[in-house]
Write a protein that holds these residues in place. Structure first.
Motif, mmCIF file in Angstrom:
data_model
loop_
_atom_site.group_PDB
_atom_site.id
_atom_site.type_symbol
_atom_site.label_atom_id
_atom_site.label_comp_id
_atom_site.label_asym_id
_atom_site.label_seq_id
_atom_site.Cartn_x
_atom_site.Cartn_y
_atom_site.Cartn_z
ATOM 1 N N PRO A 153 -93.060 -70.888 -11.128
ATOM 2 C CA PRO A 153 -94.239 -70.417 -11.868
ATOM 3 C C PRO A 153 -95.509 -70.507 -11.033
ATOM 4 O O PRO A 153 -95.477 -70.855 -9.853
ATOM 5 C CB PRO A 153 -94.290 -71.371 -13.061
ATOM 6 N N VAL A 154 -96.628 -70.207 -11.672
ATOM 7 C CA VAL A 154 -97.947 -70.347 -11.063
ATOM 8 C C VAL A 154 -98.518 -71.709 -11.464
ATOM 9 O O VAL A 154 -98.304 -72.173 -12.580
ATOM 10 C CB VAL A 154 -98.888 -69.220 -11.521
ATOM 11 N N ALA A 155 -99.239 -72.350 -10.551
ATOM 12 C CA ALA A 155 -99.899 -73.625 -10.848
ATOM 13 C C ALA A 155 -101.407 -73.438 -10.893
ATOM 14 O O ALA A 155 -101.994 -72.835 -9.988
ATOM 15 C CB ALA A 155 -99.541 -74.673 -9.801
ATOM 16 N N GLU A 160 -103.322 -66.637 -18.990
ATOM 17 C CA GLU A 160 -102.895 -66.077 -20.270
ATOM 18 C C GLU A 160 -102.869 -64.556 -20.197
ATOM 19 O O GLU A 160 -101.939 -63.908 -20.681
ATOM 20 C CB GLU A 160 -103.829 -66.539 -21.392
ATOM 21 N N ILE A 161 -103.902 -63.979 -19.592
ATOM 22 C CA ILE A 161 -103.953 -62.529 -19.460
ATOM 23 C C ILE A 161 -102.899 -62.050 -18.467
ATOM 24 O O ILE A 161 -102.179 -61.078 -18.730
ATOM 25 C CB ILE A 161 -105.351 -62.068 -19.011
ATOM 26 N N ALA A 162 -102.784 -62.708 -17.323
ATOM 27 C CA ALA A 162 -101.805 -62.303 -16.313
ATOM 28 C C ALA A 162 -100.388 -62.383 -16.868
ATOM 29 O O ALA A 162 -99.521 -61.591 -16.490
ATOM 30 C CB ALA A 162 -101.942 -63.167 -15.064
ATOM 31 N N GLY A 163 -100.134 -63.347 -17.766
ATOM 32 C CA GLY A 163 -98.843 -63.442 -18.426
ATOM 33 C C GLY A 163 -97.751 -64.100 -17.618
ATOM 34 O O GLY A 163 -96.608 -64.202 -18.078
ATOM 35 N N LEU A 164 -98.066 -64.552 -16.410
ATOM 36 C CA LEU A 164 -97.077 -65.205 -15.558
ATOM 37 C C LEU A 164 -96.825 -66.632 -16.038
ATOM 38 O O LEU A 164 -97.764 -67.321 -16.435
ATOM 39 C CB LEU A 164 -97.573 -65.235 -14.111
ATOM 40 N N PRO A 165 -95.586 -67.095 -16.033
ATOM 41 C CA PRO A 165 -95.340 -68.496 -16.390
ATOM 42 C C PRO A 165 -96.183 -69.419 -15.519
ATOM 43 O O PRO A 165 -96.302 -69.204 -14.307
ATOM 44 C CB PRO A 165 -93.842 -68.674 -16.098
ATOM 45 N N SER A 166 -96.790 -70.432 -16.126
ATOM 46 C CA SER A 166 -97.714 -71.275 -15.367
ATOM 47 C C SER A 166 -97.736 -72.682 -15.927
ATOM 48 O O SER A 166 -97.294 -72.939 -17.051
ATOM 49 C CB SER A 166 -99.128 -70.684 -15.397
ATOM 50 N N PHE A 167 -98.278 -73.589 -15.142
ATOM 51 C CA PHE A 167 -98.518 -74.962 -15.577
ATOM 52 C C PHE A 167 -99.798 -75.451 -14.922
ATOM 53 O O PHE A 167 -100.233 -74.916 -13.896
ATOM 54 C CB PHE A 167 -97.337 -75.876 -15.212
ATOM 55 N N CYS A 216 -101.948 -81.976 -6.078
ATOM 56 C CA CYS A 216 -101.763 -80.947 -5.065
ATOM 57 C C CYS A 216 -100.299 -80.891 -4.627
ATOM 58 O O CYS A 216 -99.736 -79.807 -4.437
ATOM 59 C CB CYS A 216 -102.670 -81.226 -3.868
ATOM 60 N N ALA A 217 -99.670 -82.056 -4.495
ATOM 61 C CA ALA A 217 -98.272 -82.106 -4.066
ATOM 62 C C ALA A 217 -97.359 -81.424 -5.079
ATOM 63 O O ALA A 217 -96.441 -80.678 -4.706
ATOM 64 C CB ALA A 217 -97.842 -83.556 -3.857
ATOM 65 N N ASP A 218 -97.612 -81.653 -6.379
ATOM 66 C CA ASP A 218 -96.790 -81.021 -7.410
ATOM 67 C C ASP A 218 -96.983 -79.506 -7.414
ATOM 68 O O ASP A 218 -96.026 -78.743 -7.624
ATOM 69 C CB ASP A 218 -97.135 -81.588 -8.783
ATOM 70 N N ALA A 241 -94.805 -74.330 -7.313
ATOM 71 C CA ALA A 241 -95.459 -73.075 -7.665
ATOM 72 C C ALA A 241 -95.262 -71.998 -6.613
ATOM 73 O O ALA A 241 -95.171 -72.277 -5.420
ATOM 74 C CB ALA A 241 -96.954 -73.311 -7.889
ATOM 75 N N SER A 242 -95.230 -70.759 -7.077
ATOM 76 C CA SER A 242 -95.199 -69.617 -6.165
ATOM 77 C C SER A 242 -96.605 -69.170 -5.799
ATOM 78 O O SER A 242 -96.809 -68.522 -4.775
ATOM 79 C CB SER A 242 -94.446 -68.458 -6.817
ATOM 80 N N LEU A 243 -97.572 -69.507 -6.649
ATOM 81 C CA LEU A 243 -98.989 -69.208 -6.410
ATOM 82 C C LEU A 243 -99.798 -70.353 -6.990
ATOM 83 O O LEU A 243 -99.467 -70.857 -8.071
ATOM 84 C CB LEU A 243 -99.384 -67.869 -7.035
ATOM 85 N N ILE A 244 -100.847 -70.751 -6.288
ATOM 86 C CA ILE A 244 -101.726 -71.832 -6.742
ATOM 87 C C ILE A 244 -103.126 -71.279 -6.952
ATOM 88 O O ILE A 244 -103.711 -70.681 -6.041
ATOM 89 C CB ILE A 244 -101.769 -72.986 -5.720
#
Length: 670
Positions: free
Chosen positions: A89-91, A117-124, A129-131, A136-139
């Motif tokens: 997901p995205v972080a 929320e708008i982009a709709g990509l799964p995120s957390f 920084c290490a996590d 993540a595929s994108l930070i």
């Protein structure tokens, strides 16, 4: 034509789409069973009761057939994806701690989370920084990067980010503030930066041919208004300038640094200033004219989505329009006069003929105010409302008194009243233009009377004249509303629903009430006022805005007062312009339910590059309540099939179709 003839006509049309292609058909039988059929050939069959079969299935037993652009596993079977093929997901990397920044005052994290929320990509969201690097595929970095004694990152963390990008990761950061370290220069490809010497009010993209610019194809998206905010301009070394401020090509606003397998983007502003500030109406110098397209607060979200879909083999995101449509039109109607109550049957009957449950905001003016408003919510008009409800349409509150100065907070305190006491208290001085009333009473009494008179649950509110005061968020909550539509989309510079904050302030917490802005309406001013001579000119104007929104997979809320038959004709003219195969008509509160469900929906994506198989996974409980939600699959990878499973691995039937900008939209079959 016989039922068999209808089936054969439909089947013949479908077979022309490619019965022998690699795509599949989902066949749903009358008993609710769904199966996948690869061969769409129609053949005579001695064993079939109808005499014909489709893919070996008796035509007489078929309820519906859906053409799929990609094959899938048979529904009801069990699939177990390889955990190693999970797409990360995205972080959102929350750096308010090391920045010693108050999120309650800045709302940078909230703005970054809304972008996701708008982009709709799964995120957390994480403070580690290490996590973020590991998971993540994108930070997205939440806040400006600081250096020196208040450094956002340690030297080890900066090195971690550099290695992350070199290995294929993507970093998107707001402005860098303070002295730049050599590591930051390497990461972002920038040799220096400076605060703007003048107040820039916009930025313009430089090269729209880039894959990460795919969403920016209108004048409103290529030159983005930001108002009078603090900005930073970059001096590039290895980075590519993506945008510059105003018409100053030396003032670089956005950059992208290709660093081996990955990329680092830097935007010369804070997320709160280009997202939350616009939503709170605190952006100086950014104007939003009614009946126009103003997507400014959504641009960063689109950049992030495009950055990942153009660079990663495959990505999946929650689609922004319901029902598998590219976009939907959401008609709403403000009934704020006796004429509207008497004439709204024209609109209601037309919408019923289109299979639409329209939404009607009712002004509940249950007493007379001389020289201002008559008592038009009365025994004579209630049957018209009952007829609306019996036809399946929905209603919300449009206040009690429809005051044009409802935006003046001090005139409308949060004082509770009974309906009888409020009828004696509420006044409107036509000479001074000053009203006396209560925000809480306007919200509560209108809801209370509608619920009592019609035994319904009133869930939505729209203010008269779209006037808003600081008490509104509290009044929404105290009155029990779920949805609101008190703003135009151009005034918020947003295409999609937004959260609502207490007191409409930075410090206010979100209320849980969804604010759904309206995009265009029958309200014009001056020489453009809509009347029975020029009404036929307006639908083409609405359609222009609708198409711009549709190209972003955004839906349109329209307001038309149902006080003339020709208002219905105007809505009909607009609907007739739409391609109802790709676009739909949708109820306002159903759309609110869709958006809330979309926000809370969680899913995972698995992609096996060797087989090309994509597997989407979500909890069965979430799938059961989000029938209208689709998942968009994009990227540069080859895809051989798409399958949707629940937490037990059970396959759920889906429809898969190709989309205009590329990619495949996956929706559940029911």
């Amino acid at each position: 034509m016989t039922d068999i003839g209808k089936y054969l006509g439909a089947l013949f049309a479908i077979s022309l789409c490619g019965g022998q292609l690699s795509a599949q058909f989902t066949v749903t039988t009358v008993d609710g069973t769904s199966v996948q059929v690869a061969d769409g050939a129609i053949s005579q069959s001695a064993t079939a009761g109808s005499g014909y079969s489709f893919g070996g299935i008796d035509v007489a037993s078929i309820d519906r057939i859906t053409f799929n652009a990609l094959p899938q596993e048979n529904p009801g079977t069990v699939v177990t994806p390889d955990p190693s093929t999970l797409i990360k997901p995205v972080a959102v990397l929350d750096v308010t701690g090391p920045n010693k920044e108050s999120e309650a005052l800045t709302r940078n994290v909230a703005s970054a989370e809304y972008m996701m929320e708008i982009a709709g990509l799964p995120s957390f969201t994480t403070t580690s920084c290490a996590d973020a690097v590991a998971g993540a595929s994108l930070i997205i970095i939440s806040s400006p990067i600081l250096s020196g004694n208040k450094a956002t990152f340690t030297q080890d963390e900066t090195a971690m980010l550099i290695n992350y990008v070199k290995s294929g990761g993507i970093v998107v950061s707001p402005a860098i503030e303070g002295n730049m370290t050599e590591d930051l220069k390497e990461l972002f490809g920038i040799s220096g930066h400076s605060s703007a010497s003048k107040n820039y009010t916009s930025y313009t993209w430089t090269d729209l041919s880039r894959p990460d610019m795919i969403y920016f194809d209108t004048p409103e998206e290529t030159t983005v208004s930001i108002g009078q905010i603090s900005t930073v301009s970059a001096t590039v070394s290895t980075a590519t300038p993506l945008a510059y401020y105003d018409d100053d090509h030396e003032a670089i606003a956005v950059t992208c640094n290709e660093l081996e397998k990955g990329a680092a983007y830097m935007c010369g502003f804070r997320w709160r200033d280009v997202v939350e500030r616009l939503h709170l109406g605190k952006a100086m110098g950014v104007t939003g004219r009614s009946q126009t397209f103003s997507p400014y607060s959504d641009i960063p979200a689109f950049l992030i989505r495009a950055a990942i879909t153009s660079r990663k083999p495959l990505s999946a995101w929650k689609f922004t329009s319901p029902g598998g449509y590219q976009a939907v039109l959401i008609p709403t109607h403000d009934c704020d006069s006796r004429t509207a109550y008497d004439e709204m049957h024209w609109m209601a009957d037309y919408e019923s003929s289109m299979g639409l449950n329209g939404h009607y905001f009712l002004t509940v003016h249950y007493f007379r105010q001389p020289l201002y408003l008559s008592q038009f919510y009365c025994d004579e008009t209630l049957p018209a409302v009952r007829k609306l409800l019996d036809a399946g349409h929905t209603v919300g509150s449009h206040s009690v008194c429809h005051y044009p100065d409802f935006n003046v907070t001090e005139r409308f305190p949060m004082t509770p009243f009974t309906p009888e006491a409020y009828a004696e208290y509420a006044t409107r001085d036509m000479e001074t233009g000053i009203s006396t009333g209560s925000t809480l009473a306007e919200f509560q009494i209108s809801k209370e009377l509608l619920e009592k008179d019609f035994n319904i649950n009133v869930r939505s509110f729209r203010s008269g004249h779209l006037c808003v005061n600081k008490n509104f968020p509290k009044a929404h909550v105290m009155s029990g509303y779920q949805f609101s539509s008190c703003y135009t989309a151009p005034s918020l510079h947003a295409q999609f629903p937004i959260p609502q904050r207490i007191d409409n302030s930075w410090e206010g917490e979100t209320t849980g009430v969804l604010q759904i802005p309206l995009h265009f309406s029958d309200v014009y001013s001056g020489d453009e006022t809509m009347n029975d001579d020029n009404w036929h000119e307006k639908p083409a104007q609405w359609f222009q805005v609708f198409n711009k929104l549709k190209d972003n997979y955004a839906s349109s809320v329209i307001l038309i007062h149902p006080n003339h038959q020709w208002k219905m004709e105007a809505e009909k003219m607009l609907v007739d312009m739409m391609d109802l195969h790709e676009c739909g008509l949708y109820n306002f509160e159903d759309y609110g339910e869709f958006w809330n469900g979309r926000r809370d929906f969680k899913f995972d994506t698995f992609y096996d590059p060797e087989s090309g198989k994509v597997t989407l996974s979500a909890k069965s409980a979430d799938l059961a309540v989000n029938h209208a939600l689709g998942i968009m699959i994009e990227g540069i990878a080859d895809i051989s099939s798409v399958t949707l499973i629940d937490e037990n691995g059970t396959v759920h039937p889906v429809r898969v179709k190709s989309m205009p900008l590329g990619g495949f939209l996956v929706t559940q079959q029911h």
